[in-house]
Design a protein around this motif. Structure first.
Motif, PDB file in Angstrom:
ATOM      1  N   PRO A 140       5.589  -0.812  34.754  1.00 37.22           N
ATOM      2  CA  PRO A 140       4.975  -1.444  33.096  1.00 37.22           C
ATOM      3  C   PRO A 140       5.277  -2.987  34.204  1.00 37.22           C
ATOM      4  N   GLU A 141       3.986  -3.493  32.947  1.00 43.54           N
ATOM      5  CA  GLU A 141       4.231  -5.248  33.126  1.00 43.54           C
ATOM      6  C   GLU A 141       5.574  -5.418  33.185  1.00 43.54           C
ATOM      7  N   THR A 142       6.213  -6.952  33.535  1.00 45.93           N
ATOM      8  CA  THR A 142       7.316  -7.810  32.490  1.00 45.93           C
ATOM      9  C   THR A 142       6.781  -9.024  32.799  1.00 45.93           C
ATOM     10  N   HIS A 143       7.827  -9.992  32.352  1.00 44.19           N
ATOM     11  CA  HIS A 143       8.000 -11.523  32.420  1.00 44.19           C
ATOM     12  C   HIS A 143       8.548 -11.956  33.790  1.00 44.19           C
ATOM     13  N   LYS A 144       9.102 -11.136  34.404  1.00 39.14           N
ATOM     14  CA  LYS A 144       9.490 -11.496  36.109  1.00 39.14           C
ATOM     15  C   LYS A 144       8.478 -12.346  37.037  1.00 39.14           C
ATOM     16  N   SER A 145       9.156 -13.030  38.308  1.00 36.65           N
ATOM     17  CA  SER A 145       8.264 -13.443  39.037  1.00 36.65           C
ATOM     18  C   SER A 145       9.043 -12.383  40.486  1.00 36.65           C
ATOM     19  N   TYR A 146       7.637 -12.756  41.331  1.00 39.44           N
ATOM     20  CA  TYR A 146       8.941 -12.822  42.271  1.00 39.44           C
ATOM     21  C   TYR A 146       9.532 -13.870  43.007  1.00 39.44           C
ATOM     22  N   ILE A 147       9.969 -13.812  43.753  1.00 37.58           N
ATOM     23  CA  ILE A 147      10.814 -15.341  44.327  1.00 37.58           C
ATOM     24  C   ILE A 147       9.166 -15.916  45.246  1.00 37.58           C
ATOM     25  N   PHE A 148       8.696 -15.011  45.924  1.00 40.09           N
ATOM     26  CA  PHE A 148       7.258 -16.092  46.989  1.00 40.09           C
ATOM     27  C   PHE A 148       6.412 -16.564  46.415  1.00 40.09           C
ATOM     28  N   GLU A 149       6.668 -16.274  45.156  1.00 39.02           N
ATOM     29  CA  GLU A 149       5.066 -16.639  43.719  1.00 39.02           C
ATOM     30  C   GLU A 149       6.004 -17.629  43.241  1.00 39.02           C
ATOM     31  N   LEU A 150       7.196 -18.829  43.794  1.00 41.87           N
ATOM     32  CA  LEU A 150       7.480 -19.449  42.862  1.00 41.87           C
ATOM     33  C   LEU A 150       7.327 -20.635  43.151  1.00 41.87           C
ATOM     34  N   HIS A 151       6.985 -22.345  43.117  1.00 43.73           N
ATOM     35  CA  HIS A 151       6.923 -23.365  44.250  1.00 43.73           C
ATOM     36  C   HIS A 151       7.837 -23.602  44.525  1.00 43.73           C
ATOM     37  N   HIS A 158      18.245 -14.866  37.846  1.00 44.51           N
ATOM     38  CA  HIS A 158      18.023 -14.125  38.346  1.00 44.51           C
ATOM     39  C   HIS A 158      19.242 -13.035  37.627  1.00 44.51           C
ATOM     40  N   SER A 159      19.340 -11.418  37.618  1.00 43.05           N
ATOM     41  CA  SER A 159      20.003 -10.785  37.132  1.00 43.05           C
ATOM     42  C   SER A 159      21.297 -10.987  36.737  1.00 43.05           C
ATOM     43  N   ALA A 191      12.780 -10.485  45.353  1.00 42.93           N
ATOM     44  CA  ALA A 191      13.865 -10.683  45.002  1.00 42.93           C
ATOM     45  C   ALA A 191      12.502 -10.618  42.802  1.00 42.93           C
ATOM     46  N   GLN A 192      13.154 -10.257  42.405  1.00 45.78           N
ATOM     47  CA  GLN A 192      12.096 -10.662  40.477  1.00 45.78           C
ATOM     48  C   GLN A 192      13.261 -11.245  40.110  1.00 45.78           C
TER      49      GLN A 192
END
Length: 198
Positions: A140-151, A158-159, A191-192
């Motif tokens: 299901p869709e979450t509000h988290k991102s993968y680290i590789f997607e971040l600038h 982190h969790s 990592a999310q």
């Protein structure tokens, strides 16, 4: 209706139920654990218990269940002295997964990723970033991102409740600085995390 109908692709239910019964496994479906998707243990009375997180999508649940059954079968076949994720387990896991790697069970976009992964399966599907991301697309869709997607320079949560700043990429992982302590930690690209500031 089998309880497993809720957790597995339809055509995986009967063969996996048979594997569970043949090996006298007590399967427990449990609340999410952050550190693992599933585990296997042999009790002192000789019974076998496998626990799987209830929040996994059907495809990750299938892979995790077969992963844990492979531990049981590998230990029975090769003895308890083998490495938990050594060559004997890898071979057993590959053999058990083979009948499930077909389009009636897994979506066609996942099959090439799974075929690549099962040439040399890892101890955790999460350490194979490509497979982890492919499987995550069925969550299901979450509000988290993968680290590789971040600038680079982005701040994320982190969790574990701590904030980090994303640094440069090493070979596979990212150097990230914990904001409070200034210590550097390595993160897998898949990592999310929750983005705080880009």
């Amino acid at each position: 209706m089998s309880v497993l109908d809720k957790y597995l692709p339809k055509l995986a239910v009967t063969p996996l139920t048979a594997l569970i019964e043949q090996n006298n496994i007590h399967l427990k479906i449990v609340n999410e654990r952050k550190t693992r998707h599933g585990d296997y243990r042999k009790n002192q009375d000789g019974s076998h218990v496998i626990t799987i997180n209830a929040n996994l999508n059907k495809y990750r649940f299938t892979i995790t269940l077969v992963h844990e059954i492979a531990h049981l079968i590998a230990f029975q076949k090769y003895g308890r002295s083998i490495k938990p994720h050594g060559v004997e387990w890898k071979y057993t896991f590959q053999q058990l997964m083979l009948p499930f790697l077909r389009p009636e069970i897994f979506p066609s976009d996942l099959l090439p990723v799974l075929a690549r992964h099962f040439r040399n399966p890892k101890a955790s599907s999460d350490t194979d970033a490509m497979m982890s991301i492919a499987l995550k697309s069925y969550d299901p869709e979450t509000h988290k991102s993968y680290i590789f997607e971040l600038h680079e320079g982005a701040i994320f949560l982190h969790s574990n409740g701590k904030k980090y700043q994303k640094g440069s990429k090493l070979r596979k992982r990212y150097n990230c600085v914990e904001i409070e302590s200034g210590k550097i930690y390595l993160f897998q690209p898949n990592a999310q995390v929750v983005l705080v500031k880009n």
